[in-house]
Enzyme design. Sequence first.
Site, PDB file in Angstrom:
ATOM      1  N   HIS A 157     -22.503  25.058 -16.179  1.00 56.31           N
ATOM      2  CA  HIS A 157     -21.735  25.823 -17.377  1.00 56.31           C
ATOM      3  C   HIS A 157     -21.619  27.089 -18.386  1.00 56.31           C
ATOM      4  CE1 HIS A 157     -20.626  23.271 -21.376  1.00 56.31           C
ATOM      5  NE2 HIS A 157     -19.989  24.278 -21.558  1.00 56.31           N
ATOM      6  N   ARG A 174     -13.762  20.440 -19.289  1.00 53.65           N
ATOM      7  CA  ARG A 174     -14.865  19.579 -19.708  1.00 53.65           C
ATOM      8  C   ARG A 174     -15.582  18.629 -18.257  1.00 53.65           C
ATOM      9  NH1 ARG A 174     -17.045  22.370 -22.931  1.00 53.65           N
ATOM     10  NH2 ARG A 174     -17.607  22.070 -25.081  1.00 53.65           N
TER      11      ARG A 174
END
Length: 310
Positions: free
Chosen positions: A273, A225
């Site tokens: 991502h 993250r």
Amino acid sequence: MSINVLFAAPPERWEAYQPHLNRAFSQLGLNVDLALSFPPEDVDYIVYAPNSPLQDFGPYTHAKAVLNLWAGVEGIVNNATLKIPLARMVDPGMTKSMSEWVTGHVLRYHLGMDRHIVNPDQSWVPHTPPLASERSVCILGMGELGQAVAEVLVTLGFKVSGWSRREKPLLNITMHHGGAGLENALSHAEILILLLPDTAATKNTLNAQTASLLPKGAFVINPGRGTLIDDQALLDALDSGQVAQATLDVFRVEPLPQDHPFWTDPRVTVTPHIAAETREATASEVIAANVLRCEIGEPLLHLVDRDSGY
Ligand code: NAP
């Protein structure tokens, strides 16, 4: 009586998931009515993506569990209206995808592939990379994904170490844990992989102080993250040569804003991502298995510990 399963994810995901979920439910003999909307009090389970418009779980008075479609739960774990169990996604397809993505980027740095892929001067400078057995790779976060990645890297012969919150002995991996273990883990991280969840305790795990513990010229790969890294500290570490290159798949703000320095820094590779998307077919089987477990009184798989935040 059918079991009412609400699909609470952005509507464009419905077409992709609906056939797989229905097939998975029927394969387990579950009589499920899957829909995009029900009267809230009629809902038994909520298949959920944190970017869904549903943010108030209060009206779902009879729901038994929320089944998250994502591995990361930072977008729901602190939702005060959620009073029922929350399971996160552990999907074999996603796990495989993460192993492949990380291995690709580890091999890129390990073999020094950029040297030859981007070589506008046509320079002929032989460079023999070390063998994997001479390269230390460290994985921060040794959960479902970290362990799967480690297994592949160990098979390739890398010297793999890992860091987890709790003590966790693992075969062929040098394990560290807790605050005290981080220093040791980082000091051997020629290639550092961040696979921690986003929690209060993991924010800025890689910061100016911890980056200084890395071997000089380390490579950083972050598919965990964005909050795990202090962006400015990483840029400073790149400038000082402490970090040679970084591949980042996740960011504090996504999409990464156009004016963010990561975009133009030649030492940084930005990927949007994509390291490990949830795969509809395999994830649907996990969802169906969890509904069945709950219906027969078995504990849910992959239950989130709301206190630790993952
Ligand atoms: P997981 O199974 O819950 O594993 C998390 C690991 O992090 C565990 O080993 C845990 O330690 C460790 N950890 C948590 N807090 C810690 C702390 N304060 N100090 C040290 N270690 C800590 O999660 P996962 O399924 O492997 O997924 C990891 C993360 O990957 C997700 O949360 C998500 O953010 C990210 N992800 C990204 C993508 C992508 O496409 N980029 C896709 C999927 C997932 P213990 O073992 O002691 O509990």
